[in-house]
Structure formats: structure tokens, C-alpha cells
Design a protein around this motif. Structure first.
Motif, PDB file in Angstrom:
ATOM      1  N   LEU A 215     -24.205  -6.083 -49.668  1.00 21.12           N
ATOM      2  CA  LEU A 215     -25.394  -6.509 -50.401  1.00 21.12           C
ATOM      3  C   LEU A 215     -26.350  -7.089 -49.489  1.00 21.12           C
ATOM      4  O   LEU A 215     -27.629  -6.866 -49.396  1.00 21.12           O
ATOM      5  N   ARG A 216     -25.751  -8.300 -48.684  1.00 23.69           N
ATOM      6  CA  ARG A 216     -26.866  -8.974 -47.838  1.00 23.69           C
ATOM      7  C   ARG A 216     -27.285  -7.887 -46.764  1.00 23.69           C
ATOM      8  O   ARG A 216     -28.667  -7.998 -46.444  1.00 23.69           O
ATOM      9  N   GLN A 217     -26.407  -7.228 -46.410  1.00 29.99           N
ATOM     10  CA  GLN A 217     -27.015  -6.157 -45.079  1.00 29.99           C
ATOM     11  C   GLN A 217     -27.705  -5.227 -45.641  1.00 29.99           C
ATOM     12  O   GLN A 217     -29.069  -4.837 -44.923  1.00 29.99           O
ATOM     13  N   VAL A 218     -27.575  -4.677 -46.777  1.00 29.41           N
ATOM     14  CA  VAL A 218     -28.691  -3.860 -47.492  1.00 29.41           C
ATOM     15  C   VAL A 218     -29.890  -4.306 -47.729  1.00 29.41           C
ATOM     16  O   VAL A 218     -31.206  -3.650 -47.204  1.00 29.41           O
ATOM     17  N   PHE A 219     -30.103  -5.546 -48.012  1.00 31.55           N
ATOM     18  CA  PHE A 219     -31.504  -6.330 -48.223  1.00 31.55           C
ATOM     19  C   PHE A 219     -32.161  -6.538 -47.007  1.00 31.55           C
ATOM     20  O   PHE A 219     -33.423  -6.414 -46.726  1.00 31.55           O
ATOM     21  N   GLU A 220     -31.116  -6.883 -45.768  1.00 24.90           N
ATOM     22  CA  GLU A 220     -31.652  -6.957 -44.294  1.00 24.90           C
ATOM     23  C   GLU A 220     -32.455  -5.764 -44.130  1.00 24.90           C
ATOM     24  O   GLU A 220     -33.453  -5.542 -43.420  1.00 24.90           O
ATOM     25  N   ASP A 221     -31.571  -4.554 -44.262  1.00 30.71           N
ATOM     26  CA  ASP A 221     -32.072  -3.185 -43.872  1.00 30.71           C
ATOM     27  C   ASP A 221     -33.503  -2.734 -44.732  1.00 30.71           C
ATOM     28  O   ASP A 221     -34.323  -2.148 -43.855  1.00 30.71           O
ATOM     29  N   MET A 222     -33.409  -3.153 -45.856  1.00 31.65           N
ATOM     30  CA  MET A 222     -34.653  -2.947 -46.685  1.00 31.65           C
ATOM     31  C   MET A 222     -35.878  -3.749 -46.230  1.00 31.65           C
ATOM     32  O   MET A 222     -36.933  -3.516 -46.157  1.00 31.65           O
ATOM     33  N   LYS A 223     -35.457  -5.064 -45.587  1.00 35.91           N
ATOM     34  CA  LYS A 223     -36.677  -5.852 -44.870  1.00 35.91           C
ATOM     35  C   LYS A 223     -36.839  -5.102 -43.854  1.00 35.91           C
ATOM     36  O   LYS A 223     -38.118  -5.204 -43.498  1.00 35.91           O
ATOM     37  N   THR A 224     -35.885  -4.514 -42.886  1.00 34.88           N
ATOM     38  CA  THR A 224     -36.304  -3.774 -41.879  1.00 34.88           C
ATOM     39  C   THR A 224     -37.497  -2.803 -42.246  1.00 34.88           C
ATOM     40  O   THR A 224     -38.344  -2.466 -41.425  1.00 34.88           O
ATOM     41  N   LEU A 225     -37.068  -1.905 -42.978  1.00 35.58           N
ATOM     42  CA  LEU A 225     -37.820  -0.751 -43.545  1.00 35.58           C
ATOM     43  C   LEU A 225     -39.167  -1.311 -43.989  1.00 35.58           C
ATOM     44  O   LEU A 225     -40.356  -0.686 -43.894  1.00 35.58           O
ATOM     45  N   GLY A 226     -39.093  -2.328 -44.648  1.00 31.55           N
ATOM     46  CA  GLY A 226     -40.237  -3.227 -45.301  1.00 31.55           C
ATOM     47  C   GLY A 226     -41.273  -3.454 -44.252  1.00 31.55           C
ATOM     48  O   GLY A 226     -42.534  -3.439 -44.317  1.00 31.55           O
ATOM     49  N   ARG A 227     -40.797  -3.851 -43.065  1.00 27.59           N
ATOM     50  CA  ARG A 227     -41.760  -4.211 -41.911  1.00 27.59           C
ATOM     51  C   ARG A 227     -42.396  -3.001 -41.345  1.00 27.59           C
ATOM     52  O   ARG A 227     -43.368  -2.932 -40.905  1.00 27.59           O
ATOM     53  N   ARG A 228     -41.648  -1.795 -41.372  1.00 25.15           N
ATOM     54  CA  ARG A 228     -42.349  -0.741 -40.923  1.00 25.15           C
ATOM     55  C   ARG A 228     -43.280  -0.402 -41.871  1.00 25.15           C
ATOM     56  O   ARG A 228     -44.601  -0.090 -41.519  1.00 25.15           O
ATOM     57  N   TYR A 229     -43.123  -0.504 -43.141  1.00 23.15           N
ATOM     58  CA  TYR A 229     -44.103  -0.304 -44.156  1.00 23.15           C
ATOM     59  C   TYR A 229     -45.278  -1.066 -43.777  1.00 23.15           C
ATOM     60  O   TYR A 229     -46.431  -0.489 -44.118  1.00 23.15           O
ATOM     61  N   VAL A 230     -45.141  -2.358 -43.555  1.00 21.11           N
ATOM     62  CA  VAL A 230     -46.279  -3.159 -43.195  1.00 21.11           C
ATOM     63  C   VAL A 230     -46.945  -2.740 -42.094  1.00 21.11           C
ATOM     64  O   VAL A 230     -48.467  -2.794 -42.217  1.00 21.11           O
ATOM     65  N   GLU A 231     -46.552  -2.177 -41.229  1.00 22.66           N
ATOM     66  CA  GLU A 231     -47.325  -1.997 -39.903  1.00 22.66           C
ATOM     67  C   GLU A 231     -48.081  -0.556 -40.203  1.00 22.66           C
ATOM     68  O   GLU A 231     -49.216  -0.542 -39.756  1.00 22.66           O
ATOM     69  N   ALA A 232     -47.217   0.259 -41.073  1.00 17.36           N
ATOM     70  CA  ALA A 232     -48.032   1.248 -41.265  1.00 17.36           C
ATOM     71  C   ALA A 232     -49.337   1.203 -42.304  1.00 17.36           C
ATOM     72  O   ALA A 232     -50.262   1.606 -41.987  1.00 17.36           O
ATOM     73  N   ALA A 233     -49.057   0.319 -43.151  1.00 18.09           N
ATOM     74  CA  ALA A 233     -50.104  -0.320 -44.098  1.00 18.09           C
ATOM     75  C   ALA A 233     -51.474  -0.841 -43.449  1.00 18.09           C
ATOM     76  O   ALA A 233     -52.585  -0.444 -43.786  1.00 18.09           O
ATOM     77  N   ILE A 234     -51.058  -1.543 -42.308  1.00 11.14           N
ATOM     78  CA  ILE A 234     -52.034  -2.202 -41.481  1.00 11.14           C
ATOM     79  C   ILE A 234     -53.059  -1.076 -40.822  1.00 11.14           C
ATOM     80  O   ILE A 234     -54.131  -0.989 -40.760  1.00 11.14           O
ATOM     81  N   ARG A 235     -52.144   0.073 -40.660  1.00 10.95           N
ATOM     82  CA  ARG A 235     -52.748   1.158 -39.990  1.00 10.95           C
ATOM     83  C   ARG A 235     -53.515   2.074 -41.155  1.00 10.95           C
ATOM     84  O   ARG A 235     -53.994   3.185 -40.693  1.00 10.95           O
ATOM     85  N   GLY A 236     -53.337   1.728 -42.197  1.00 17.73           N
ATOM     86  CA  GLY A 236     -53.933   2.462 -43.395  1.00 17.73           C
ATOM     87  C   GLY A 236     -53.057   3.628 -43.901  1.00 17.73           C
ATOM     88  O   GLY A 236     -53.292   4.360 -44.581  1.00 17.73           O
ATOM     89  N   GLU A 237     -51.629   3.622 -43.284  1.00 19.89           N
ATOM     90  CA  GLU A 237     -50.776   4.570 -43.725  1.00 19.89           C
ATOM     91  C   GLU A 237     -49.665   4.180 -44.683  1.00 19.89           C
ATOM     92  O   GLU A 237     -49.570   2.958 -44.826  1.00 19.89           O
TER      93      GLU A 237
END
Length: 477
Positions: free
Chosen positions: A307-329
Motif C-alpha cells: 500500500l505504501r508503494q502504491v501511494f508512492e507510485d501514485m505520487k510519481t504519476l501525480g508529479r507527472r500530472y503537475v508537470e503537464a498541468a503547468i504546461r496546460g495539459e
């Protein structure tokens, strides 16, 4: 000024890229702290209790008396600072006089043509043994919804199962009946369903599209991961048929964005690979993840390490989400959408969800349940579509759910977002729908902190993202 004490459980500070952010816990409102509020807060955090003399001694060299007084008053008004001699503020229970429904969930069939290993449904059975809701019960359910939603301009009807498309004739009847009834009343109705997609046909897709029925598909990723748990009653993997049906669905259906709902179990935890396949290869608009931790067969549940690893992986995907959001994607990660929506709106929950309050589920016999997850369980029901809602019994449940102080929730910094967590998750794992989802608690606190960081970074770099991508999404829900 009398001595004031810091009410630590009403505020949570988080520093993000040099900005001091303060979450007002009771309302989930987020503030950027200026120099005076930061230093006043830090002083109280260090000493716990302070009076005017201490404030002057510690901070008068940096701030004027008026600035200090204004800052202290703002903290007092938010109940972040309080008279040190004052007793703890009692929890305010919102009394339930009536149930103003907005949503009814129709469990149209207990039968399902799949035998997913992690399924939580206690009444689930094979297609041959499935018990289908009849139109008489469904009609009474719609009438109950409309009777209880007189002050609302819009209502929602959700089709659930089993596999809801296995009772498509009833879905057709309900859609036609509900549309006619709301037209008479000057209201509108939205429909939605979650399906395993195996029974989709072009005719069904076109009908769902014509009536704007929102669709979510249960799918667990690429073939190897999907077929691990999502099998037919005969034991065959379903990836090939589901992926073909999804491509057909996405080529014809235009009414709303279609999302995928993923269940993470042991052996199916590669968040990044699953998201990329479902979003980029198959073309879903959004992908959302739900970790399995309380299913009936323990071997499939995620233990604490996974469960801890899953949440860490979701945060990794979340960082990609933030990077895309900053680009407007928008990369279509619905867990992040929901988290950022809670923070942007300042979500304030007294109970975890609308179960029993704005939403009830109806089983095939017409009995009313807190939500679809409880259908078939040993938990109490709350009336039926013939006699109506058992308001006293349901009100007692909802009022009891508002005070989790005996479980440790009172001082939790995410209590207004979590409110104790899913009733069914608690019931399935611990036998008590009020017991918090303790196995999630620290992970959820960390997830909300991640959300605050993400929200702050997007707001600093591209605030229009929320207007362009989150607000339209809420309008479709």
C-alpha cells in the motif's frame, strides 16, 4: 490580550518552494502566509501559549503592534488561536430532519458474467442465478427519488450490479420513464453506470450516447495485469474482448468523457504502466485507481508495504500530472483531479460521502441501503420503496457518523476531507462502519500534503489549469 493557546489540530502548515502555506483544517481552506502570520504562527507552535507581552517581546522588532493584533485576531476568528482557559469546542452535530436525495442507485442484477477475484459484492452470483430488479421496483425507486428531491433541480440515477448491462431492457425502461417524469416536474436527470464492457454492442453504445449515460469501465491495465483477476466465470481472461469493446465504445460514444476504474491488488500495482496503457494506448479520458485492502479473499489485498508503494507510485504519476498541468495539459489521472478539487473548493465534510444522506441504493426487492456496496451485506436497511425511507433510523446513523472523536479523528488534520473514510471499507475490514480506515490514515495525510504541494505549484505557474480542466469536469459529474 489574555493568554492564547494554539489549537494545533485546526491548522496545518506546509512549506512549498519557499511559500508558507497554511491549511485551515475545519474548512480545508488554504492560505499563503505573509511574514507576520508566519512568524506569529511559528511562535505559538514553539511555545504553545503566549500573551501580548510575549508577542511584543518576540516580534515587535519586526512588526508593528497593529499588524500583530490584526494577525492574532484573524487566527482567533479561525479558531487557530483560542483563550488558553477556554474549554474544547464541542462537536456540532447537524441534525437530520429529512433525507433530501439527489441520487438513487439501482442494483439491476445480482448476476455477473465475470468472476473477478477481488469483488466485494456479497450478493454476487453467476448470470444463470442472477436476480434481476423488475420495472415495478425501479419505477417506485424513481418516484421515491423525485419525492425526496423536490427542492433540487437535477437528480441522478446510477445503474449498478453485478453487471448492469445484463439487464439492459430494464435500463431502457428506466431511462424512458425517468426522462418523462423529470420533464413533467421541470427538472433534469443524469444517468451513469459502471460496466465490465463485455456486453457492449454498437446498439447499446448508441443508446447510451443518445441519453448521455455516463460510462465508467472497470479495467485493470495491459493484458497480463487485467487477466490476473478479471476473468470469466469459466476462468478465461477477458482482456482481448474488453479492449476490443472499449475501442468500439470510444469510437462511437461522444456524450461524455469515458473513464477507467482500476482495482490494484497483489501483482497488479504498476500504476504508471496501467495508466499509460489505458490512457494513451486505449484512449480513456481518465484513469482512477482504487487499492484493494478489504476484499473477501485476503491473498488479493494489498498489505501495508504494498500500500505504501502504491501511494508512492501514485505520487510519481501525480508529479507527472503537475508537470503537464503547468504546461496546460491534462493527463487524465482522476485521483489527482479529485484531490485538487477538494483543495481548490475547500471541501468541508462532516461525513465521508453522500451515502444515506443524498444517496441511497435499492436492491432487487426494493429495500434501501446506505450505498451500492452494502447491498447484500448484513448491515441494516433503511426502509423500502413501498413504505419510504426509515428517516429516524437513517438519521441516527448519519448523526452518529459525524462524531468520530472516540476513534481519534477529532485531531486529525485531514478530518474535513476524509471524515473517517468509507463506511463500507471500515465495515468490510473491521466490522464497524464508523471505525476509521486506520490502514490508510498516515498515507492519506501524506497524500493530502502532496495535493497541497501540487495545488500550490500549479497555482503559481498556471492557475488557468483549474478553470480549463477541473471546473468543466465537475460540471459533468
Amino acid at each position: 490580550m489574555t493568554a492564547l493557546a494554539l489549537i494545533a489540530h485546526n491548522a496545518h502548515r506546509l512549506d512549498v518552494d519557499g511559500l508558507a502555506m497554511l491549511m485551515h483544517v475545519p474548512t480545508t481552506s488554504l492560505f499563503q502566509m505573509d511574514a507576520v502570520s508566519r512568524d506569529v504562527y511559528d511562535l505559538f507552535q514553539r511555545v504553545g501559549v503566549a500573551d501580548a507581552a510575549m508577542l511584543q517581546a518576540e516580534l515587535s522588532g519586526r512588526f508593528s503592534p497593529q499588524d500583530l493584533a490584526d494577525c492574532v485576531q484573524s487566527f482567533v476568528s479561525l479558531d487557530i488561536l483560542r483563550d488558553a482557559a477556554a474549554p474544547e469546542t464541542p462537536i456540532r452535530i447537524q441534525r437530520v430532519e429529512d433525507i433530501a436525495l439527489s441520487t438513487i442507485v439501482l442494483n439491476v442484477n445480482t448476476g455477473c458474467n465475470l468472476a473477478c477475484t477481488y469483488c466485494y459484492k456479497e450478493d454476487l452470483t453467476t448470470p444463470a442465478k442472477g436476480e434481476r430488479m423488475d420495472f415495478g421496483t425501479a419505477r417506485k425507486s424513481i418516484n421515491l427519488l423525485l419525492d425526496q428531491a423536490q427542492a433540487r433541480g437535477a437528480v441522478n440515477v446510477v445503474f449498478f450490479g453485478g453487471e448492469p448491462l445484463s439487464n439492459m431492457p430494464l435500463i431502457r425502461q428506466v431511462v424512458d420513464y425517468a426522462e418523462a417524469r423529470v420533464a413533467e416536474l421541470g427538472k433534469s436527470v443524469d444517468f451513469s453506470l459502471t460496466t465490465n464492457a463485455t456486453l457492449l454492442t454498437e446498439e447499446i453504445v448508441d443508446r447510451l450516447d443518445a441519453h448521455r449515460v455516463a460510462i465508467t469501465v472497470s479495467m485493470d491495465g495491459p493484458r497480463a495485469m487485467h487477466d490476473k483477476n478479471r476473468r470469466t466465470v469459466g476462468g478465461r481472461g477477458t482482456y482481448d474482448v474488453v479492449s476490443a469493446k472499449v475501442r468500439m465504445l470510444l469510437s462511437r460514444y461522444r456524450a461524455r468523457p469515458v473513464g477507467a476504474r482500476v482495482t490494484l491488488t497483489r501483482g497488479v500495482t504498476d500504476v504508471m504502466a496501467i495508466h499509460d496503457h489505458l490512457k494513451d494506448d486505449l484512449g480513456f479520458a481518465e484513469v482512477g485507481f482504487g487499492p484493494a485492502t478489504s476484499g473477501p479473499i485476503a491473498v488479493f489485498n494489498l498489505d501495508n508495504a504494498l500500500l505504501r508503494q502504491v501511494f508512492e507510485d501514485m505520487k510519481t504519476l501525480g508529479r507527472r500530472y503537475v508537470e503537464a498541468a503547468i504546461r496546460g495539459e491534462n493527463i487524465g489521472f482522476s485521483n489527482m483531479h479529485q484531490l485538487l478539487t477538494d483543495i481548490a473548493q475547500g471541501t468541508k465534510k462532516a461525513v465521508p460521502c453522500g451515502a444515506g444522506l443524498g444517496m441511497l441504493a435499492v436492491d432487487k426487492g426494493g429495500d434501501l441501503h446506505l450505498c451500492h456496496r452494502f447491498v447484500g451485506s448484513r448491515q441494516p436497511t433503511y426502509g423500502n420503496v413501498d413504505k419510504g425511507i426509515d428517516v429516524p433510523r437513517l438519521a441516527a446513523f448519519i448523526e452518529g457518523a459525524q462524531d468520530r472523536s472516540g476513534y481519534g479523528c477529532r485531531t486529525c488534520r485531514i478530518r474535513s476531507i476524509c471524515a473517517g473514510g468509507c463506511y463500507h471499507e471500515s465495515y468490510a475490514r473491521q466490522g464497524d462502519p464508523f471505525s476509521p480506515v486506520y490502514h490508510y490514515c498516515e498515507l492519506l495525510r501524506d497524500w493530502v500534503d502532496f495535493g497541497i504541494e501540487s495545488y500550490t505549484r500549479i497555482m503559481q505557474a498556471n492557475p488557468s489549469f483549474f478553470r480549463r480542466h477541473l471546473e468543466p469536469r465537475r460540471a459533468l459529474q
